[in-house]
Structures are given as structure tokens and as C-alpha cells.
Design a protein around this motif. Structure first.
Motif, short mmCIF file in Angstrom:
data_model
loop_
_atom_site.label_atom_id
_atom_site.label_comp_id
_atom_site.label_asym_id
_atom_site.label_seq_id
_atom_site.Cartn_x
_atom_site.Cartn_y
_atom_site.Cartn_z
N PRO A 60 0.74 -1.18 -0.08
CA PRO A 60 0.00 -0.05 0.05
C PRO A 60 0.84 1.34 -0.13
O PRO A 60 0.54 2.43 -0.65
N ILE A 61 2.11 1.00 0.55
CA ILE A 61 2.77 2.10 0.74
C ILE A 61 3.44 2.80 -0.66
O ILE A 61 3.46 3.91 -1.20
N VAL A 62 3.91 1.58 -1.41
CA VAL A 62 4.54 1.91 -2.88
C VAL A 62 3.31 2.29 -3.69
O VAL A 62 3.57 3.26 -4.44
N ALA A 63 2.20 1.65 -3.57
CA ALA A 63 1.10 2.07 -4.46
C ALA A 63 0.67 3.49 -4.26
O ALA A 63 0.51 4.12 -5.19
N GLU A 64 0.67 4.02 -2.95
CA GLU A 64 0.46 5.47 -2.82
C GLU A 64 1.58 6.36 -3.32
O GLU A 64 1.34 7.32 -3.93
#
Length: 408
Positions: A60-64
Motif C-alpha cells: 500500500p505504501i508503494v502504491a501510494e
């Protein structure tokens, strides 16, 4: 003949491992997950099928970052972070920084004494490791169907040589004397690779080309990463054992430990990481062996990999010779599936003379039971294979978050 340093040999061992090192594997598994977490470094676990688990921390962090941040700016900042003990660069998004601070910590079960012994193993076996990472592990990745497709359709598939130079770092860094030390680079390489995996999970489902051939909605599950992991240390040790290379038990265990740590630092759950070679072999039978098969993408990648030696004008690493060694290591079934021709001289020469060559090289036979020309040829092959891509690795290699898929 110029002497090759251990550092050079291990550098190239990583580069030859290329596709396998990064671990973009997504194999299907028809049978239910049965491997017990009691055989893992954790010693316990919930037994969830790793095909249904990805990286809930990084994804989720990299997607953000991909959706709302300037990826080019983040990559520019991360280029300056090269050493394990070095502070993270200022200016990173807060959530990304917090994740990376957590991800860079070694697990409590890391054993400095075993890592010291692993250095001794790598020092003695560097040339073998280079060849095996390349032709047993790297070429195996082309017959792991979803790994081959994920590599082919991701951004790195468009420029294989460039991708080699970047993914080389994992194979090289794990063999250095300071791999996990503050002045080493292995932790940095693993954390950055973990970010790349998360980015590919976000991007690849958006590729119409990959989506047409993929059997899953999200690539690079925990199962997929373990498949690639087994194509590296498990496969390497299998061949060293078959060649009867004498390896003390403590060095064998230390080599495994260095790769167990790598798995953890790449984001694989401890409950999926085997705690011994026996457990690793058992798990490999379940997750790796059944998925080996050719694909059009894998055949194309294999052909390109076998052609790279010729590009450097290294006669002893011509495409037919590299193909013969690949066929020798992976077997005729894989060789046929990759459309690798049987070389009339090298194929039978390897089959009948490689064992005695290793025995002489290891001091297990007092006299040379084969022609001196053959011994020299094999020894030259090992050394030249260790030089492959050395010039590429002398440049600065930056592992960066991709922001597009392959466009052609």
C-alpha cells in the motif's frame, strides 16, 4: 591468463543470476499447500497458503507513492542511500521512510558467527557460485512460466542487459565480506528490491499484455518469491552436492543462513523460510519442481541471455557453449523446451568429463584423468564466465522503483 579476484567472481555470480535474483516469479501450483511452518525459521505459523499472501507492509505504501508522489524525485533521493548503516535521505514521504526504517532491521535470529563462516564459503567457492547462479539459477527462471512472463512484460523486459546490471547487485552483495554489516550493501539492496516488487504488483495488472497471459490478478506472491529463492541457494547446493564438491557442514549451514536472511529482508514471512537444507529440499519439491515449463516469453528471454556472452567477444562463452552448459545443468527436457540445440562437442564433453574435472580441481584425485586440454578448457570456461558483465558491474548500479510497464 589473468587472475580473477574473488570479488570479481562474486560480482559476476550475481550478474549471471540476473532474472532469478530479483524474484519476479508467479508460478501456478495445482496442489494445495501442505508444507508445515514448523520447518521454518519461525518454527510456527498459521499455515496460510503463500499464494494468497503478498506484502501487506510494502504494497500500500508503494502504491501510494506511485499514485500521488513524484516517483522520479523519490528515486533520485534513494540513489544516495547505498550503505546499510547510512541514514535514510531527507525528503522521503513519511510513510515510506517509516516503512524503510522498519524493513532495514535484521531479524533477532540473525547470527553474526554464521555470516562470518558464509564469507569463508563464498571465498572458496566463488567461481562455482558464479557459474551456478547463472546457468542453473538464471536460466531456470526462464522455465518458471509466470516468472518469465512477469519479467518479460515489466519495464525491465524491454532492456534485458540493463536489467541484468541492476539485478546483479543482489547476487554480488550477498557474497561480500560485509554483506549485512553497516558498511555493506546487502540490506539496502534487499529493501530497494522489496520496493520494486511492490511497484510491479501495482503496475503489472495494468498491462494489457501481461493480463492476457497471467493466471493470477496480482504477481509476486510469497509463494512466487519462494519459488525464485529455491532457484538460487537450493539449486546451487543441489549441484555442488552432485558434483561432490567437499563442503564442511558448518559452511553449508552458513551459506543457507545468509540466504535465509536475504529472504527475510526481501519481505518473505519467516514462517515460509525453511530452517534447514532438508526442509528447503522438501519445500522445493512442492513449489518449484512442478511448475517448470516453457513459455514463448521464457524462450525469448533464454535466447537473449545465451547471446550476451557473444556480445562481449568471449569465444569460450559463445552461444552454443553456454547452451550446452545450460542443457548439462538443467537437463535435456528443459534444453529441448527452450529450443537449445545439443552442441556436438561440448555436450558429450561436459557429460563425461565435468565430474573428473571438479575432482581434480578439488584435489580429490591425485592425477588428471582427462586430457590437459580439456582441463584447461573447463577451467577457462569457469574463469571467463566469472568475467561476464564485469565491466557492467564496475559502474554505479541503482535499483529504482519502476513507474511504467513494458510498452513494446
Amino acid at each position: 591468463m589473468d587472475q580473477i579476484s574473488r570479488r570479481s567472481a562474486l560480482k559476476v555470480g550475481g550478474s549471471l543470476g540476473v532474472v532469478g535474483a530479483v524474484g519476479l516469479a508467479v508460478p501456478a501450483r495445482a496442489q494445495p499447500w501442505t508444507w508445515s511452518p514448523q520447518g521454518s525459521v519461525a518454527g510456527d505459523g498459521d499455515g496460510v497458503d503463500p499464494m494468497t499472501v503478498w506484502d501487506e507492509e510494502a504494497d500500500p505504501i508503494v502504491a501510494e507513492v506511485l499514485e500521488t508522489r513524484d516517483v522520479a524525485r523519490v528515486n533520485a533521493l534513494l540513489r544516495s542511500w547505498t550503505r546499510n548503516g547510512q541514514p535514510l535521505p531527507e525528503g522521503l514521504p513519511t510513510e515510506l521512510r517509516d516503512f524503510m526504517e522498519h524493513a532495514r532491521r535484521l531479524p533477532p535470529w540473525a547470527d553474526p558467527a554464521q555470516l562470518t563462516t558464509a564469507i569463508e564459503f563464498n571465498a572458496k567457492r566463488g567461481l562455482y557460485l558464479g557459474v551456478l547462479y547463472g546457468f542453473a539459477s538464471g536460466m531456470m527462471s526462464t522455465v518458471i512460466p509466470k516468472e518469465a512472463r512477469a519479467v518479460y512484460y515489466s519495464r525491465g523486459g524491454a532492456d534485458l542487459k540493463r536489467r541484468i546490471s541492476r539485478t546483479a547487485k543482489l547476487g554480488y552483495d550477498i557474497g561480500t565480506a560485509n554483506a549485512y554489516a553497516p558498511d555493506g550493501e546487502m540490506i539496502v539492496t534487499c529493501v530497494k528490491t522489496r520496493l520494486v516488487h511492490a511497484a510491479v504488483r501495482h503496475l503489472l495488472p495494468q498491462s494489457p499484455h501481461w493480463s492476457q497471459v497471467a493466471q493470477e490478478g496480482i504477481p509476486i506472491s510469497q509463494n512466487d518469491m519462494m519459488v525464485t529463492w529455491h532457484s538460487l541457494p537450493t539449486t546451487v547446493m543441489k549441484h555442488l552436492t552432485a558434483w561432490k564438491v567437499p563442503i564442511p557442514d558448518n559452511e553449508s549451514a552458513a551459506f543457507l543462513h545468509s540466504w535465509q536472511l536475504a529472504a527475510h529482508m526481501l519481505g518473505i514471512r519467516d514462517e515460509y523460510i525453511p530452517n534447514s537444507w532438508a526442509q528447503a529440499n522438501t519445500q522445493a519439491v512442492e513449489v518449484l519442481d512442478p511448475v517448470i515449463a516453457p513459455t514463448p516469453e521464457g524462450i525469448d528471454l533464454a535466447d537473449k541471455l545465451l547471446s550476451l556472452g557473444a556480445q562481449l567477444d568471449l569465444t569460450v562463452l559463445s552461444k552454443p557453449i553456454l547452451g550446452a552448459f545450460t542443457r548439462f545443468l538443467l537437463g535435456d527436457a528443459v534444453g529441448d523446451s527452450l529450443r537449445i540445440a545439443r552442441e556436438p562437442v561440448w555436450s558429450p564433453l561436459l557429460e563425461f568429463s565435468w565430474g573428473p574435472f571438479v575432482a581434480v580441481r578439488e584435489g580429490l584425485l591425485p592425477v588428471v584423468p582427462l586430457a590437459k586440454e580439456t582441463y584447461w578448457l573447463f577451467d577457462e570456461f569457469l574463469r571467463r564466465a566469472a568475467l561476464l558483465y564485469l565491466e557492467e558491474l564496475r559502474t554505479t548500479i541503482s535499483i529504482e522503483i519502476p513507474f511504467t510497464n513494458r510498452t513494446r
